[in-house]
Enzyme design. Structure first.
Site, PDB file in Angstrom:
ATOM      1  N   HIS A  38       0.848  -1.215   0.000  1.00  0.00           N
ATOM      2  CA  HIS A  38       0.000   0.000   0.000  1.00  0.00           C
ATOM      3  C   HIS A  38       0.878   1.259   0.000  1.00  0.00           C
ATOM      4  O   HIS A  38       1.910   1.299   0.684  1.00  0.00           O
ATOM      5  CB  HIS A  38      -0.907  -0.020   1.244  1.00  0.00           C
ATOM      6  CG  HIS A  38      -1.988   1.016   1.217  1.00  0.00           C
ATOM      7  ND1 HIS A  38      -1.930   2.169   1.960  1.00  0.00           N
ATOM      8  CD2 HIS A  38      -3.148   1.068   0.529  1.00  0.00           C
ATOM      9  CE1 HIS A  38      -3.023   2.881   1.743  1.00  0.00           C
ATOM     10  NE2 HIS A  38      -3.785   2.227   0.876  1.00  0.00           N
ATOM     11  N   SER A  88      -9.666 -15.004  -1.324  1.00  0.00           N
ATOM     12  CA  SER A  88      -9.692 -13.561  -1.580  1.00  0.00           C
ATOM     13  C   SER A  88     -11.018 -13.144  -2.209  1.00  0.00           C
ATOM     14  O   SER A  88     -11.567 -13.859  -3.060  1.00  0.00           O
ATOM     15  CB  SER A  88      -8.545 -13.179  -2.518  1.00  0.00           C
ATOM     16  OG  SER A  88      -8.681 -11.820  -2.877  1.00  0.00           O
TER      17      SER A  88
HETATM   18  C1  LIG Z   1      -3.183  -3.589   1.971  1.00  0.00           C
HETATM   19  C2  LIG Z   1      -3.604  -2.286   2.595  1.00  0.00           C
HETATM   20  N1  LIG Z   1      -2.900  -1.793   3.621  1.00  0.00           N
HETATM   21  C3  LIG Z   1      -3.240  -0.646   4.214  1.00  0.00           C
HETATM   22  C4  LIG Z   1      -4.318   0.083   3.802  1.00  0.00           C
HETATM   23  C5  LIG Z   1      -4.659   1.357   4.491  1.00  0.00           C
HETATM   24  O1  LIG Z   1      -5.711   1.120   5.350  1.00  0.00           O
HETATM   25  P1  LIG Z   1      -6.659   2.296   5.904  1.00  0.00           P
HETATM   26  O2  LIG Z   1      -7.345   2.866   4.695  1.00  0.00           O
HETATM   27  O3  LIG Z   1      -7.565   1.577   6.836  1.00  0.00           O
HETATM   28  O4  LIG Z   1      -5.789   3.291   6.571  1.00  0.00           O
HETATM   29  C6  LIG Z   1      -5.091  -0.392   2.735  1.00  0.00           C
HETATM   30  C7  LIG Z   1      -6.264   0.354   2.270  1.00  0.00           C
HETATM   31  O5  LIG Z   1      -6.903   0.047   1.320  1.00  0.00           O
HETATM   32  C8  LIG Z   1      -4.722  -1.611   2.118  1.00  0.00           C
HETATM   33  O6  LIG Z   1      -5.411  -2.097   1.078  1.00  0.00           O
END
Ligand SMILES: Cc1ncc(COP(=O)(O)O)c(C=O)c1O
Length: 382
Positions: free
Chosen positions: A123, A324
């Site tokens: 992300h 998934s």
């Molecule tokens: C794999 C992954 N990690 C982290 C995040 C970030 O999460 P948040 O939007 O709850 O801060 C996301 C958001 O889509 C995600 O898909």
């Protein structure tokens, strides 16, 4: 209800916003936010200025809090993530990003000179967190299916064997729902005889899927994670972004500081924290129960498989990982973006089959996608 002091024009703006959100909600098929929930039983708590400032496991001077409920939520999540009994700690965060930040913060405190390894499919917020903390980091190649390239990881770790590694594992990548296999990562560390390492698992979406399937990929504390972050507004569903982070207690104890002003331990990243989101999570966990959560997850997985079949039947090449709800396909034509809320990246797009994405919605989506690929049929030339 107190009579409103809003002008008719302002009232109308709220009405318009409400209608816009209502219309968008069902079309939100590309982001992993469950839109199907009812928290009306909790509306009365919006009249209090509640705040869970500080550590949920210690007393605080601010008594308008919901920490008792927060601890129950955390206990459920500790069970879902197979955290070692009595040896975990956690708190309800503002979302997955804060949980990842917390895990990386603990890792950096344990290994100030450590290098963080994360895959290309990680992300976008993770690079920002690493920049904020000044943590050295190296991006590892991804395999075409979105998993970390374990050969590249091994080779990169081998070159830096003298520096403690901080492994950032994706437990469900944002675009392809790929799970980095913790047992493979642990095996590489063992093979290279690297004794000191930290593994953080970013289980934003799949952290609420994998506890409810029969054959989960290795992803949790029992598989070697040191901390895990899960979003609350994703699979569970919530009107406000929230999440949970759980970490091994021994790691956390090394960074706790006592703050006199709030009369609490300063173990969390945020100071003031929502006391409403723990209530939302608690309500959701209690109303669904483990059996309800399993049914919800299994229904989404079944619908995701249905979406793959329907898209493939229209000649749209689609696939998903085991366990998934993320259905991957070639990037849809721009006309699809007008009606549907989808999140394309490079040459792919995806449907994230959350509880509000019913088979009727999938049928509608597939029909639009198929039609959009045949513009000449839609707009026959004169
Ligand atoms: C794999 C992954 N990690 C982290 C995040 C970030 O999460 P948040 O939007 O709850 O801060 C996301 C958001 O889509 C995600 O898909």
């Amino acid at each position: 209800m107190t009579p409103s002091n809003l002008s008719p024009a302002d009232q109308q703006r709220l009405d318009e916003l409400y209608e816009r959100l209502r219309a968008c909600s069902a079309r939100n098929v590309g982001y992993p936010t469950n839109q199907a929930f009812d928290y009306s039983e909790l509306f009365r708590f919006l009249q209090f200025s509640i705040n869970n400032v500080g550590d949920p496991f210690h007393r605080t001077n601010y008594r308008l809090n919901t920490m008792e409920f927060e601890r129950e939520v955390l206990t459920d999540f500790a069970r879902f993530t197979r955290a070692p009994d009595g040896e975990w700690w956690g708190y309800v965060t503002s979302g997955g990003t804060e949980g990842n930040m917390y895990g990386l913060y603990v890792a950096r405190e344990l290994f100030p000179d450590g290098i963080c390894y994360f895959s290309e499919d990680t992300h976008y917020s993770v690079a920002k967190v690493l920049r904020l903390q000044h943590t050295r980091n190296i991006m590892i190649k991804s395999q075409p299916d979105g998993q970390m390239d374990y050969a590249d990881l091994r080779e990169t770790l081998r070159i830096h064997r003298d520096v403690p590694p901080i492994l950032f594992a994706n437990i469900g990548t944002t675009m392809k729902g790929a799970v980095d296999d913790l047992s493979k990562i642990r095996a590489i560390l063992d093979d290279l005889a690297i004794p000191n390492a930290y593994i953080h698992a970013d289980a934003a979406l799949s952290g609420m899927i994998l506890p409810f399937v029969d054959n989960p990929q290795p992803w949790n504390f029992a598989d070697g994670a040191d901390s895990i972050s899960i979003s609350g507004h994703k699979m569970l569903g919530s009107p406000v972004p929230c999440g949970v982070v759980i970490a091994r207690k021994a790691h956390v104890d090394r960074i706790a500081r006592s703050i006199e002003y709030i009369g609490a331990l300063d173990t969390t990243i945020a100071g003031s924290r929502s006391a409403f989101s723990p209530l939302l999570l608690w309500h959701r966990l209690r109303t669904l129960g483990d059996a309800g959560l399993r049914n919800m997850v299994q229904a989404c997985l079944g619908n995701a498989e249905y979406a793959v079949e329907q898209l493939c039947a229209q000649g749209i090449e689609s696939w998903r990982h085991p366990n998934s709800v993320t259905v991957v396909f070639p990037k849809p034509p721009p006309s699809m973006m007008e009606k549907w809320i989808i999140a394309p990246r490079k040459n792919i797009g995806h449907l994230i089959v959350m509880p509000h994405v019913t088979r009727d919605i999938i049928d509608d989506f597939v029909a639009d996608f198929a039609a959009a690929l045949q513009p000449e049929k839609q707009n026959p030339s004169p």
